[in-house]
Motif scaffolding. Structure first.
Motif: not given
Length: 418
Positions: A118-131
């Motif tokens: 779950g943490a890995a999925r949220e980090r991916r979503r955080a990276a998408e939000n940053e982009l």
């Protein structure tokens, strides 16, 4: 007889058609178009998505039993007289052993792995939000650079007209050479601004291509318009803070890490209770099946120092995960407040510039230009009003970009669109 079509003309038409087609298909007209491309083409998002898939796969395997062990034993081996070489094999045992983690350890291991996934999925979503936020901000700058260039071109034509009036007045003996020189200097300064803005357009285009994982120099269409800024009634600071607490991906990732740390601590506590290994074997005595053997095996937890150290480690890791969550929450709340008040300030300044300063500056310039043409106003006044229009225009576009940058920050922090 029909004359052959000139090859050079055919080639020129082909190049023109290809250029026109490329311009029509090139992205850049809207930010939504750029975001769709970035989500598909970003190598960073692809890598983090694969990391998340790997974490899910690890979680699927975390609760499984370990592989069983096959064991073969050769016993009662007689040696030859006067030699160390074997002479007769008395008994063979063929056995299977299986370790069974008890006391809920398998479930805890799976819980820890699921939390880390779950943490890995949220980090991916955080990276998408940053982009996404970065693209929104750069697109606003791209739009502003094009608008500033277009408006400055209009001013350059106006300054050229002023210079023409100054030259005509000087030729008619109504003006002096100093006015002609001032107009020429102002024309040069406007051309310098155009060169600077052209470089700004190219810089923004390069940033967009990099964010979209496109080749340097790939064409972009002219930006058509910016997203509308949400009305003030829809932007309430307490509501934004609550949305961030519930949906911010970095907060969610840190929360998953807290769950993983809690599971790890519980798993360390369970390590005081041993796992059990069960086995069964078939006995072959002198090539004849004679019976079975069964076995049970477990470790005796005598290494108290080791387990106490593991407990301290797990407790420290849990405390660190909770502290990181608290720190992230404080940082997100602070960044939301900063972006919120920055957006409010930019919104107010934009209203003043768009509703009052810019119309007043343009009116003053038109009035001064008309007065100069009939000899009621000197050239210095005209140039001063023109410079004021240019300054207000650039400030107007700068504040427009600031609004969209702060809005992008808010949406990044709350984890979604407004």
């Amino acid at each position: 007889m029909t004359k052959p079509f000139p090859a050079w003309l055919a080639g020129g038409l082909m190049v023109a058609m290809i250029t026109a087609a490329a311009a029509q298909t090139a992205p850049g007209t809207s930010v939504d178009e750029l975001l769709a491309i970035a989500r598909q083409m970003s190598p960073d998002l692809a890598a983090m998505g694969l990391d998340a898939e790997a974490a899910v796969a690890r979680a699927d395997a975390a609760g499984a039993l370990p592989d069983p062990v096959f064991r073969g034993e050769f016993e009662e081996i007689d040696r030859r007289a006067g030699s160390l070489a074997p002479d007769r094999l008395g008994m063979i045992k063929y056995g299977i052993q299986q370790e069974f983690p008890l006391w809920g350890k398998r479930g805890l291991r799976e819980t820890v792995a699921r939390s880390e996934a779950g943490a890995a999925r949220e980090r991916r979503r955080a990276a998408e939000n940053e982009l996404v936020a970065r693209i929104k901000t750069v697109f606003a700058g791209f739009y502003a650079a094009h608008e500033a260039f277009r408006l400055t071109e209009d001013l350059a034509r106006a300054v050229g007209a002023i210079a023409g009036v100054a030259e005509r007045r000087y030729a008619q003996g109504l003006g002096n050479q100093q006015e002609v020189l001032k107009a020429a200097i102002e024309r040069t300064e406007v051309q310098t601004d155009l060169a600077r803005l052209d470089a700004e357009k190219r810089k923004m285009a390069a940033q967009i291509n990099a964010l979209l994982n496109r080749r340097p120099g790939d064409p972009l269409s002219l930006p058509r318009d910016l997203r509308p800024i949400p009305p003030e009634s829809t932007l309430k600071l307490p509501e934004l803070l609550e949305r961030a607490r519930l949906a911010n991906p970095q907060l969610a990732a840190d929360g998953s890490q807290v769950l993983a740390a809690e599971g790890s601590r519980n798993l360390v506590d369970k390590n005081w209770y041993p796992d059990v290994t069960l086995g069964i074997a078939a006995v072959d005595r002198e090539r004849r099946f004679t019976g079975y053997e069964a076995m049970i095996e477990f470790k005796i937890p005598l290494q108290w120092g080791l387990r106490r150290a593991q407990e301290r480690e797990a407790a420290a890791m849990l405390g660190a995960a909770k502290s990181r969550l608290d720190a992230t929450l404080a940082r997100v709340q602070g960044e939301i407040e900063e972006a919120y008040w920055g957006l409010e300030a930019a919104r107010k300044i934009y209203r003043l510039l768009h509703g009052a300063h810019l119309p007043q500056a343009r009116l003053a310039y038109d009035t001064a230009l008309g007065g100069y043409e009939v000899g009621r106003v000197d050239l210095a006044t005209v140039l001063e009003t023109e410079q004021r229009v240019r300054r207000v225009l650039l400030e107007h576009l700068k504040v427009l970009v600031e609004q969209h940058a702060r809005l992008a920050d808010i949406e990044r922090l709350i984890g979604g669109e407004l």
